[in-house]
Design a protein around this motif. Structure first.
Motif, PDB file in Angstrom:
ATOM      1  N   ALA A  13      14.421  70.263  41.505  1.00 38.17           N
ATOM      2  CA  ALA A  13      15.082  69.694  42.693  1.00 38.17           C
ATOM      3  C   ALA A  13      16.597  69.771  42.529  1.00 38.17           C
ATOM      4  O   ALA A  13      17.311  70.230  43.437  1.00 38.17           O
ATOM      5  CB  ALA A  13      14.638  68.248  42.912  1.00 38.17           C
ATOM      6  N   GLU A  32      22.440  66.935  32.739  1.00 38.82           N
ATOM      7  CA  GLU A  32      21.031  66.973  32.312  1.00 38.82           C
ATOM      8  C   GLU A  32      20.908  66.397  30.908  1.00 38.82           C
ATOM      9  O   GLU A  32      21.598  66.824  29.993  1.00 38.82           O
ATOM     10  CB  GLU A  32      20.520  68.420  32.355  1.00 38.82           C
ATOM     11  N   MET A  40      10.034  68.629  34.573  1.00 35.03           N
ATOM     12  CA  MET A  40       8.576  68.690  34.438  1.00 35.03           C
ATOM     13  C   MET A  40       8.041  70.104  34.653  1.00 35.03           C
ATOM     14  O   MET A  40       6.978  70.452  34.164  1.00 35.03           O
ATOM     15  CB  MET A  40       7.922  67.749  35.460  1.00 35.03           C
ATOM     16  N   SER A  41       8.774  70.908  35.424  1.00 39.44           N
ATOM     17  CA  SER A  41       8.308  72.285  35.611  1.00 39.44           C
ATOM     18  C   SER A  41       9.088  73.227  34.700  1.00 39.44           C
ATOM     19  O   SER A  41       9.606  74.261  35.123  1.00 39.44           O
ATOM     20  CB  SER A  41       8.353  72.703  37.072  1.00 39.44           C
ATOM     21  N   HIS A  56       1.325  74.792  35.918  1.00 38.43           N
ATOM     22  CA  HIS A  56       1.836  74.517  37.264  1.00 38.43           C
ATOM     23  C   HIS A  56       1.548  75.690  38.189  1.00 38.43           C
ATOM     24  O   HIS A  56       2.104  76.769  38.004  1.00 38.43           O
ATOM     25  CB  HIS A  56       3.353  74.348  37.197  1.00 38.43           C
ATOM     26  N   LYS A  57       0.713  75.477  39.175  1.00 40.76           N
ATOM     27  CA  LYS A  57       0.486  76.563  40.136  1.00 40.76           C
ATOM     28  C   LYS A  57       1.488  76.425  41.282  1.00 40.76           C
ATOM     29  O   LYS A  57       1.888  75.299  41.635  1.00 40.76           O
ATOM     30  CB  LYS A  57      -0.947  76.552  40.665  1.00 40.76           C
ATOM     31  N   GLU A 266      16.454  54.034  37.253  1.00 36.78           N
ATOM     32  CA  GLU A 266      17.574  54.293  36.325  1.00 36.78           C
ATOM     33  C   GLU A 266      18.878  54.437  37.101  1.00 36.78           C
ATOM     34  O   GLU A 266      19.924  53.943  36.681  1.00 36.78           O
ATOM     35  CB  GLU A 266      17.340  55.596  35.545  1.00 36.78           C
ATOM     36  N   GLY A 419      13.620  64.494  44.934  1.00 33.87           N
ATOM     37  CA  GLY A 419      12.784  64.884  43.798  1.00 33.87           C
ATOM     38  C   GLY A 419      11.704  63.871  43.501  1.00 33.87           C
ATOM     39  O   GLY A 419      11.600  62.818  44.111  1.00 33.87           O
ATOM     40  N   ARG A 420      10.869  64.249  42.555  1.00 33.29           N
ATOM     41  CA  ARG A 420       9.646  63.478  42.274  1.00 33.29           C
ATOM     42  C   ARG A 420       9.959  62.055  41.792  1.00 33.29           C
ATOM     43  O   ARG A 420       9.421  61.091  42.294  1.00 33.29           O
ATOM     44  CB  ARG A 420       8.850  64.234  41.211  1.00 33.29           C
ATOM     45  N   CYS A 427       5.334  64.595  44.702  1.00 24.98           N
ATOM     46  CA  CYS A 427       5.456  65.932  45.303  1.00 24.98           C
ATOM     47  C   CYS A 427       5.174  67.037  44.297  1.00 24.98           C
ATOM     48  O   CYS A 427       5.145  66.822  43.097  1.00 24.98           O
ATOM     49  CB  CYS A 427       6.878  66.097  45.832  1.00 24.98           C
ATOM     50  N   MET A 429       6.282  71.228  43.192  1.00 24.98           N
ATOM     51  CA  MET A 429       7.562  71.919  42.956  1.00 24.98           C
ATOM     52  C   MET A 429       8.233  72.396  44.238  1.00 24.98           C
ATOM     53  O   MET A 429       9.435  72.267  44.406  1.00 24.98           O
ATOM     54  CB  MET A 429       7.330  73.144  42.069  1.00 24.98           C
TER      55      MET A 429
HETATM   56  C1  LIG Z   1       1.005  67.459  34.608  1.00 28.67           C
HETATM   57  C2  LIG Z   1       1.695  67.900  35.852  1.00 28.67           C
HETATM   58  C3  LIG Z   1       1.216  69.004  36.523  1.00 28.67           C
HETATM   59  C4  LIG Z   1       1.838  69.427  37.689  1.00 28.67           C
HETATM   60  N1  LIG Z   1       1.346  70.525  38.314  1.00 28.67           N
HETATM   61  C5  LIG Z   1       1.973  70.992  39.405  1.00 28.67           C
HETATM   62  C6  LIG Z   1       1.491  72.168  40.033  1.00 28.67           C
HETATM   63  O1  LIG Z   1       0.488  72.760  39.630  1.00 28.67           O
HETATM   64  N2  LIG Z   1       2.183  72.629  41.118  1.00 28.67           N
HETATM   65  C7  LIG Z   1       3.295  71.983  41.609  1.00 28.67           C
HETATM   66  O2  LIG Z   1       3.874  72.460  42.589  1.00 28.67           O
HETATM   67  N3  LIG Z   1       3.749  70.858  41.030  1.00 28.67           N
HETATM   68  C8  LIG Z   1       3.125  70.346  39.944  1.00 28.67           C
HETATM   69  N4  LIG Z   1       3.597  69.220  39.341  1.00 28.67           N
HETATM   70  C9  LIG Z   1       4.747  68.529  39.935  1.00 28.67           C
HETATM   71  C10 LIG Z   1       6.077  69.157  39.512  1.00 28.67           C
HETATM   72  O3  LIG Z   1       6.174  69.193  38.117  1.00 28.67           O
HETATM   73  C11 LIG Z   1       7.194  68.292  40.081  1.00 28.67           C
HETATM   74  O4  LIG Z   1       7.031  68.117  41.464  1.00 28.67           O
HETATM   75  C12 LIG Z   1       8.584  68.896  39.890  1.00 28.67           C
HETATM   76  O5  LIG Z   1       8.743  69.386  38.595  1.00 28.67           O
HETATM   77  C13 LIG Z   1       9.600  67.804  40.196  1.00 28.67           C
HETATM   78  O6  LIG Z   1      10.892  68.292  39.999  1.00 28.67           O
HETATM   79  P1  LIG Z   1      12.134  67.310  40.011  1.00 28.67           P
HETATM   80  O7  LIG Z   1      13.329  68.136  39.812  1.00 28.67           O
HETATM   81  O8  LIG Z   1      12.036  66.439  41.194  1.00 28.67           O
HETATM   82  O9  LIG Z   1      11.911  66.316  38.778  1.00 28.67           O
HETATM   83  P2  LIG Z   1      11.980  66.555  37.217  1.00 28.67           P
HETATM   84  O10 LIG Z   1      11.300  67.798  36.842  1.00 28.67           O
HETATM   85  O11 LIG Z   1      11.495  65.285  36.597  1.00 28.67           O
HETATM   86  O12 LIG Z   1      13.530  66.726  36.938  1.00 28.67           O
HETATM   87  C14 LIG Z   1      14.387  65.652  36.701  1.00 28.67           C
HETATM   88  C15 LIG Z   1      15.393  66.097  35.663  1.00 28.67           C
HETATM   89  O13 LIG Z   1      16.261  64.997  35.404  1.00 28.67           O
HETATM   90  C16 LIG Z   1      16.458  64.876  34.016  1.00 28.67           C
HETATM   91  N5  LIG Z   1      16.809  63.474  33.748  1.00 28.67           N
HETATM   92  C17 LIG Z   1      15.995  62.392  33.799  1.00 28.67           C
HETATM   93  N6  LIG Z   1      16.686  61.285  33.502  1.00 28.67           N
HETATM   94  C18 LIG Z   1      17.954  61.671  33.272  1.00 28.67           C
HETATM   95  C19 LIG Z   1      19.144  60.990  32.941  1.00 28.67           C
HETATM   96  N7  LIG Z   1      19.168  59.669  32.757  1.00 28.67           N
HETATM   97  N8  LIG Z   1      20.271  61.696  32.795  1.00 28.67           N
HETATM   98  C20 LIG Z   1      20.282  63.055  32.986  1.00 28.67           C
HETATM   99  N9  LIG Z   1      19.191  63.756  33.288  1.00 28.67           N
HETATM  100  C21 LIG Z   1      18.036  63.074  33.441  1.00 28.67           C
HETATM  101  C22 LIG Z   1      15.135  65.298  33.409  1.00 28.67           C
HETATM  102  O14 LIG Z   1      15.294  65.681  32.061  1.00 28.67           O
HETATM  103  C23 LIG Z   1      14.760  66.461  34.322  1.00 28.67           C
HETATM  104  O15 LIG Z   1      15.272  67.675  33.859  1.00 28.67           O
HETATM  105  C24 LIG Z   1       2.971  68.739  38.194  1.00 28.67           C
HETATM  106  C25 LIG Z   1       3.452  67.623  37.519  1.00 28.67           C
HETATM  107  C26 LIG Z   1       2.829  67.194  36.372  1.00 28.67           C
HETATM  108  C27 LIG Z   1       3.360  65.986  35.661  1.00 28.67           C
END
Ligand SMILES: Cc1cc2nc3c(=O)[nH]c(=O)nc-3n(C[C@H](O)[C@H](O)[C@H](O)COP(=O)(O)OP(=O)(O)OC[C@H]3O[C@@H](n4cnc5c(N)ncnc54)[C@H](O)[C@@H]3O)c2cc1C
Length: 466
Positions: A13, A32, A40-41, A56-57, A266, A419-420, A427, A429
């Motif tokens: 995100a 970061e 997570m991805s 992750h599909k 947070e 984001g998630r 949500c 990816m």
């Molecule tokens: C087991 C599992 C399987 C999944 N399978 C799928 C799938 O098959 N298909 C799909 O589309 N989606 C899937 N998802 C969902 C997908 O992983 C998420 O929707 C997506 O990665 C969310 O992205 P994001 O950027 O919102 O959050 P995140 O990936 O959580 O990114 C947040 C970022 O912020 C950083 N951060 C956190 N706290 C701090 C801080 N205090 N200071 C600085 N940085 C910080 C973290 O390190 C991270 O890099 C799955 C999730 C899980 C858990």
């Protein structure tokens, strides 16, 4: 206000937001906490293997996002046929369960579930029922038999008690049609395929992290940097300064806007002046589920043909199995496969606190019982990863609490959460990418007549495609 946008988190995100802003030549800083990007991805290396944190599909019905992913990954984007099954009462069935199976009496339990479904269907046509909880929503559509057999144990394993979960969880995550949809399909003759199910999914040849890497490359090509191993320690909303800390010390960065993807509680804790108590209380009420992933290196090419297999029954410690090779064979070298065993836990529960050895032993007992491993299966080694905040828990009142927080953030005028974990949205990816792009667009266009509150409404309507 576009002087310097600070993005918290380099998951998909945050990187999507950064990519769009850098395209528009807006100065930005990405903070970061980890040494790698992707959140997570992301992927990690273990010996010769590249592995996702639970495979992750990629699939979305948002064509613009799919187009962006195609452009980023190019010919490395694989199209993978999807096959998933669910195991119930000692047998495997295709997943998602088809409408025909529901109507003809769910073969795995005889007629009782199918009758329950028919009765629920007829009742729903006559009486408008309450859908206050996940439990009510499912029973009103599928009947008690199906609820008790499939949905209840699965919900309990992943999210908690179904009576305490919001109906919106079912709306966004249940890949089986509503009664109205069912009737339309019967009339149109297309009666077996859930609309939110797909036959294929997409996957980058070298791992899901490729999407984040490509986004980061584009951001860095515009001389915009990502500060890894750095965390925000304070956000002064009066002077518009973020204080950040890393190995070399502490420094302050001026911001015109913030896009935050870090856990919303947070973020609230970082604010100075402090957020009102009601907001802090609301942020503390939002809970997550954790995830333990056991990876087993198996000395044979594959264990099964499925992308995923689901195990709702309580007697098995795991809820889902997959093999990374089922996503991309290019990630696992040699004649071996790596099985990923997913165990969802409440924060600090027995499973979360159990040793790797205990979890492995319980997983093996289950894997033998479900006939995934047999006497000839050779497990070369195993290792365990633990993820906090893996699943947002949509408790019955989570939306009211979330609104309290979002209204407060809106009042600050220049903090956008996406984001998630950032906006507590269960949500995938593609949705996370869409949220990142939307926040960036809001800043670039200065709203263009749209209040952020209105624009972010669409985030509530993302639906999982199984
Ligand atoms: C087991 C599992 C399987 C999944 N399978 C799928 C799938 O098959 N298909 C799909 O589309 N989606 C899937 N998802 C969902 C997908 O992983 C998420 O929707 C997506 O990665 C969310 O992205 P994001 O950027 O919102 O959050 P995140 O990936 O959580 O990114 C947040 C970022 O912020 C950083 N951060 C956190 N706290 C701090 C801080 N205090 N200071 C600085 N940085 C910080 C973290 O390190 C991270 O890099 C799955 C999730 C899980 C858990």
């Amino acid at each position: 206000m576009k002087e310097n946008v600070v993005i918290l988190g380099a998951g998909i995100a945050g990187l999507s937001a950064g990519y769009r802003l850098s395209e528009a030549s807006i100065p930005l800083t990405i903070i970061e906490k980890e040494s790698i990007i992707g959140g997570m991805s992301s992927c990690f290396k273990y010996k010769d293997y590249t592995l996702d944190y639970g495979p992750h599909k990629i699939f979305t019905r948002m064509d613009d996002i799919m187009e962006k992913i195609r452009n980023l990954i190019g010919k490395d984007l694989l199209t993978v046929p999807k096959k998933s099954r669910i195991r119930l009462s000692g047998k495997y069935y295709n997943f998602p369960v088809g409408v025909k199976e529901l109507l003809t009496g769910m073969p795995f339990t005889g007629l009782s579930c199918g009758m329950g479904y028919m009765l629920a269907a007829m009742k729903a046509m006559i009486i408008k029922s309450n859908d206050d909880s996940y439990e009510e929503y499912i029973i009103n559509r599928f009947g008690k038999g199906t609820f008790n057999l499939v949905f209840k144990p699965y919900a309990e394993k992943i999210w908690g008690h179904p009576g305490e979960l919001s109906a919106s969880l079912a709306k966004s995550r249940v890949a089986i049609p509503s009664i109205a949809e069912l009737v339309i399909r019967m009339v149109s003759g297309n009666s077996n395929k859930p609309a939110i199910s797909a036959d294929v999914f997409y996957y980058p040849k070298n791992g899901v992290i490729e999407i984040s890497e490509k986004l980061a490359e584009k951001i860095e090509a515009k001389n915009k940097s990502i500060l890894n191993k750095t965390v925000p320690v304070q956000i002064d909303t009066q002077s518009n300064m973020v204080t950040v800390r890393n190995e070399t010390g502490q420094t302050s960065v001026k911001y015109s806007s913030i896009i935050s993807t870090i856990p919303i509680d947070e973020l609230i804790n970082l604010l100075k002046p402090k957020a009102p108590d009601t907001v802090i209380l609301a942020s503390k009420s939002l809970k997550h589920r954790n995830l333990v992933l056991i990876y087993m290196v198996i000395k044979q090419p594959r264990l099964f043909e499925d992308s995923f297999i689901f195990y709702p029954e309580e007697k098995y410690i795991f809820n889902r199995l997959s093999e990374q090779k089922g996503f991309s064979e290019f990630m696992i070298s040699g004649n071996k496969t790596v099985l990923c065993v997913e165990i969802t836990c409440a924060e600090n529960d027995e499973k979360w606190n159990a040793s790797d050895e205990v979890l492995f032993k319980k997983a093996i007992e289950g894997l033998k019982d479900v006939e995934i491993i047999g006497p000839d299966t050779e497990i070369e080694e195993y290792f365990v990863k633990r993820l906090t905040n893996a699943y947002p828990v949509y408790a019955i009142n989570y939306q009211q609490n979330l609104e309290v927080i979002l209204d407060f953030l809106d009042s600050l005028g220049n903090i956008y959460v996406v984001g998630r974990q950032g906006i507590f949205n269960y949500c995938g990816m593609a949705d996370a990418m869409d949220m990142g792009f939307t926040a960036a667009e809001q800043i670039i266009s200065e709203g263009n007549g749209f209040a952020w509150k209105d624009r972010r409404k669409k985030f509530e309507n993302y639906v999982t495609v199984d």
